[in-house]
Design an enzyme around this catalytic site. Sequence first.
Site, PDB file in Angstrom:
ATOM      1  CB  CYS A  12      -1.014  -0.029   1.141  1.00 29.18           C
ATOM      2  SG  CYS A  12      -2.376   1.107   0.854  1.00 29.18           S
TER       3      CYS A  12
ATOM      4  CD  GLU B  42      -2.596  -6.362   4.707  1.00 34.27           C
ATOM      5  OE1 GLU B  42      -2.036  -6.665   3.636  1.00 34.27           O
ATOM      6  OE2 GLU B  42      -2.807  -5.171   5.061  1.00 34.27           O
TER       7      GLU B  42
ATOM      8  CG  HIS C 172      -4.342  -3.476   2.230  1.00 34.46           C
ATOM      9  ND1 HIS C 172      -3.461  -3.154   3.231  1.00 34.46           N
ATOM     10  CD2 HIS C 172      -4.818  -2.308   1.751  1.00 34.46           C
ATOM     11  CE1 HIS C 172      -3.414  -1.841   3.370  1.00 34.46           C
ATOM     12  NE2 HIS C 172      -4.232  -1.300   2.482  1.00 34.46           N
TER      13      HIS C 172
END
Lengths: 260, 201
Positions: free
Chosen positions: B79, B185, B183
Site C-alpha cells: 500500500c 493480508e 492489501h
Amino acid sequence: MLAKRIIPCLDIDKGRVVKGVQFVNLIDAGDPVEQARYYEEQKADELVFLDITASHEKRETVLELARRVSDEVFIPFTIGGGIRTVDDVRLMLKSGADKVSINTAAINDPTVVTTSAQRFGSQCIVVAIDAKRRADFDPARGALGNWEVYTHGGRNPTGLDAVKWAIRIQQLGAGEILLTSMDRDGSKEGFDLELTAAVSENLEIPVIASGGVGNLEHLYDGLVKGKADAVLAASIFHFREYSVTEAKNFLAKKGVCVRK
Amino acid sequence: MINIIDFKMGNLRSVEKAFLHLGFEARISQDPADIGSASHLVLPGDGAFGRSMEHIAAMGFEQPVRGWIAAGMPFLGICVGFQLLFERSDEMGEHRGLGIVPGNVQKFPPGRKIPHMGWNQVDWKRESPLVEGIGDGAWFYFVHSYFAKPSREQDVLGVTDYGMEVAAVVGDDAKKAYAVQFHPEKSQAAGLKLLENFANM
C-alpha cells in the site's frame, strides 16, 4: 473492473451477534468470529460489526472482538457503535479493525472525523448516516430537502439535510458513507433507492446502501438503480434465507461485477 | 524472521497475523537495529505519503531499507509502502519518495469514485516467483486515492483496471524486491498465497 461489494452486517451486543428489527426485539444469532468465518468462506467482500448498545464500559469487549476477528479473518472489517473520540478510533484500529464507523460523534463534533482522517487516513473512516424521509417528501424537489439525518437509532431528528450532510462529511475527510434509510430498516421492502442515488450521485467517495433488504432483487436495485458502491444486509444472510454466494451468483447473472 | 517495519502509520497487526497464520515467524518493529537479524523485510502502511516519508526518515529507516534492497534481500512494500518506493508523490503537496522505482504517484483523475476501494482483479505482465500459483484475474483488496505511474515497463508485474490501467504490483525478481498496491493480508486465499511465496524466498 472494481467489484460491487456485498457486506453482511453483524449487530453486536455484549460480544454476541444479534439482529434488531427497527432496532428493537433483539434475537440472539451467534458468535461473531464463527459468523465472520462463515461469511468469509462465502466470499463476503467485507464485514461490518455494529455494537448497537455500545457504551464506554463495554469498550474492552469490542476491542477484544476486533482482535479475535483480525487474528482469524482475512477480509476487511469495520467496527461501529459508540465511537466518540479520536482515541476510540485509534484503539479500534490498533486492535485490528480496518475501518471504524462514526455516527453521532460526527454530528456532535465533526473534528473527530477530520482529525481521525488526517491521523489514520481517510480510507479507515466511515461515517454512518441514518436518514428519514421528511413528511412533505416530494420527488420533484430532487436530492436536497427530502431527507433528514437522525441519531439514536432513528429517534432524534437533527435538522440536517442528509445529502448536504453527506457532502460535508466528504469534505471533512471521510473515506466512505454508510447510508441507512430509517424508513426501510427492518422492513424488507428494499432500499430507499431515491435516497441512495441522491447521495451516491453527489459524492466522490463510495456509498454503502443499508436498510430494507428482503430479497436478492433488492441488492440488485441498490447497486444499479441506487448507484451504491456496496450493499449492506443483515437478516437475509443471518437467517440463511440466502447465502452471500447465492447473492453474488444472482447479481453476476444480471451483469453486475462481483467477486466470485 | 520476517521483520515488519512499524513507522507509526496504519494497521500492521493483520500483516503480522497473516504471516503467523501461514506458519512463518514475524514481528512488528519500530527499531531499525532489528533489521540486522531479519530474513525478510516488509514495509506496510496506510495514510499520507508525505507524513509516511517523514516518519521513515525520522525513525532512521531510510538508509537500512535502501541498503537491504541494494543487497538483494527479500523485500515487500504494501500500500503506502508500495507508493514510497517511487521518486515522488503529489499527495498534499509534492513529496520525495525513496526513489527505488522510477516513476511518480498522482491523484486519480475525476470520473470515478475515489478512493479506489474494494476488490479488483489483477492480471500479470510476466511470470514471477512472487505470484506463482496465482492465476490471471485473481481478486485483491485495494484502498487508495493516489496511483503510481512507473516509468519503466520492466518494473510492472501486475496491473488492474479502474477505468484506466493501474500498476498493482512492481518487482525485480533478481533483487527479490517487490511491492503491491493492494492489501494481500486482506485478500483471502490469493493474498495469503502471495505472502507465502514471498516468505519462501
